[in-house]
Design a protein around this motif. Structure first.
Motif, short mmCIF file in Angstrom:
data_model
loop_
_atom_site.label_atom_id
_atom_site.label_comp_id
_atom_site.label_asym_id
_atom_site.label_seq_id
_atom_site.Cartn_x
_atom_site.Cartn_y
_atom_site.Cartn_z
N ARG A 170 13.69 -12.90 -12.48
CA ARG A 170 15.05 -12.62 -12.01
C ARG A 170 15.41 -11.14 -12.13
O ARG A 170 16.02 -10.57 -11.24
N LEU A 171 15.04 -10.52 -13.23
CA LEU A 171 15.43 -9.14 -13.46
C LEU A 171 14.26 -8.16 -13.53
O LEU A 171 14.47 -6.96 -13.62
N SER A 172 13.04 -8.66 -13.52
CA SER A 172 11.91 -7.75 -13.68
C SER A 172 10.75 -8.14 -12.77
O SER A 172 10.68 -9.25 -12.25
N ILE A 173 9.86 -7.19 -12.61
CA ILE A 173 8.66 -7.37 -11.79
C ILE A 173 7.47 -6.92 -12.64
O ILE A 173 7.50 -5.85 -13.25
N GLU A 174 6.44 -7.75 -12.67
CA GLU A 174 5.18 -7.33 -13.27
C GLU A 174 4.23 -7.12 -12.10
O GLU A 174 4.05 -8.01 -11.28
N TYR A 175 3.66 -5.92 -12.03
CA TYR A 175 2.77 -5.62 -10.92
C TYR A 175 1.48 -5.01 -11.43
O TYR A 175 1.41 -4.51 -12.55
N LYS A 176 0.47 -5.07 -10.59
CA LYS A 176 -0.83 -4.48 -10.91
C LYS A 176 -1.06 -3.34 -9.93
O LYS A 176 -0.99 -3.53 -8.71
N ALA A 177 -1.32 -2.15 -10.46
CA ALA A 177 -1.66 -0.98 -9.64
C ALA A 177 -3.17 -0.94 -9.52
O ALA A 177 -3.88 -0.94 -10.53
N MET A 178 -3.67 -0.91 -8.28
CA MET A 178 -5.11 -0.98 -8.03
C MET A 178 -5.52 0.09 -7.03
O MET A 178 -4.72 0.49 -6.18
N LYS A 179 -6.76 0.51 -7.10
CA LYS A 179 -7.33 1.41 -6.10
C LYS A 179 -7.99 0.61 -4.97
O LYS A 179 -8.06 1.05 -3.84
N ASP A 180 -8.48 -0.60 -5.30
CA ASP A 180 -9.18 -1.44 -4.32
C ASP A 180 -8.70 -2.89 -4.48
O ASP A 180 -8.91 -3.49 -5.52
N VAL A 207 -9.83 -5.53 -3.19
CA VAL A 207 -10.92 -6.51 -3.17
C VAL A 207 -11.40 -6.78 -4.60
O VAL A 207 -11.60 -7.92 -4.99
N THR A 208 -11.57 -5.72 -5.39
CA THR A 208 -12.06 -5.89 -6.76
C THR A 208 -10.98 -6.40 -7.69
O THR A 208 -11.28 -6.99 -8.72
N LYS A 209 -9.71 -6.15 -7.34
CA LYS A 209 -8.55 -6.57 -8.13
C LYS A 209 -8.52 -5.97 -9.53
O LYS A 209 -7.89 -6.49 -10.42
N GLN A 210 -9.21 -4.85 -9.72
CA GLN A 210 -9.19 -4.17 -11.01
C GLN A 210 -8.09 -3.12 -11.00
O GLN A 210 -7.96 -2.36 -10.05
N GLY A 211 -7.29 -3.12 -12.05
CA GLY A 211 -6.20 -2.17 -12.13
C GLY A 211 -5.45 -2.32 -13.43
O GLY A 211 -5.91 -3.00 -14.35
N THR A 212 -4.28 -1.70 -13.49
CA THR A 212 -3.47 -1.75 -14.70
C THR A 212 -2.18 -2.51 -14.43
O THR A 212 -1.58 -2.37 -13.37
N LEU A 213 -1.75 -3.30 -15.42
CA LEU A 213 -0.51 -4.06 -15.32
C LEU A 213 0.66 -3.22 -15.79
O LEU A 213 0.55 -2.46 -16.76
N HIS A 214 1.79 -3.38 -15.09
CA HIS A 214 3.02 -2.67 -15.44
C HIS A 214 4.18 -3.65 -15.30
O HIS A 214 4.16 -4.51 -14.44
N LYS A 224 0.86 -1.19 0.00
CA LYS A 224 0.00 0.00 0.00
C LYS A 224 0.89 1.23 0.00
O LYS A 224 1.75 1.39 0.85
N LYS A 225 0.66 2.08 -1.00
CA LYS A 225 1.40 3.33 -1.10
C LYS A 225 0.40 4.44 -1.34
O LYS A 225 -0.21 4.52 -2.42
N GLY A 226 0.18 5.26 -0.34
CA GLY A 226 -0.83 6.31 -0.44
C GLY A 226 -2.21 5.68 -0.56
O GLY A 226 -2.58 4.85 0.26
N ASP A 227 -2.94 6.04 -1.61
CA ASP A 227 -4.27 5.48 -1.84
C ASP A 227 -4.23 4.28 -2.78
O ASP A 227 -5.27 3.70 -3.07
N ASP A 228 -3.05 3.93 -3.27
CA ASP A 228 -2.92 2.85 -4.25
C ASP A 228 -2.39 1.57 -3.62
O ASP A 228 -1.70 1.60 -2.60
N TYR A 229 -2.74 0.46 -4.25
CA TYR A 229 -2.24 -0.85 -3.85
C TYR A 229 -1.45 -1.40 -5.02
O TYR A 229 -1.87 -1.29 -6.17
N LEU A 230 -0.30 -2.01 -4.74
CA LEU A 230 0.54 -2.61 -5.77
C LEU A 230 0.68 -4.09 -5.46
O LEU A 230 1.17 -4.45 -4.38
N ARG A 231 0.24 -4.95 -6.38
CA ARG A 231 0.33 -6.40 -6.17
C ARG A 231 1.32 -6.98 -7.16
O ARG A 231 1.22 -6.75 -8.36
#
Length: 80
Positions: free
Chosen positions: A23-33, A35-42, A10-17
């Motif tokens: 090994r060299l990279s991370i794929e994460y999803k930035a979400m507002k909630d 529970v819903t698990k809706q967000g954008t992949l990065h 949790k960073k501020g109002d955002d959640y990062l999963r």
């Protein structure tokens, strides 16, 4: 800091999963909630992700609000 797949930060109002830990990279999803698990992949390098996590808090599974916990007895439909 030990990064693992499935962690939610949790960073501020955002959640990062962390969706995919490589090994060299991370794929994460930035979400507002989480529970819903809706967000954008990065996809970023681990170094970029660690910089992104500055000031973020790692959430434990018991810290996360669950969809079932949000149902109060008044909102649960009665069965006949």
């Amino acid at each position: 800091m030990k990064l693992e797949q499935g962690q939610i930060w949790k960073k501020g109002d955002d959640y990062l999963r962390i969706v995919e830990w490589a090994r060299l990279s991370i794929e994460y999803k930035a979400m507002k909630d989480p529970v819903t698990k809706q967000g954008t992949l990065h996809r970023v390098t681990k170094k970029e992700f660690c910089r992104l996590l500055k000031g973020a808090v790692l959430l434990k599974p018991e810290d996360l609000p669950e969809a079932e916990a949000e149902l109060t007895p008044e909102t649960v439909p009665e069965t006949e």
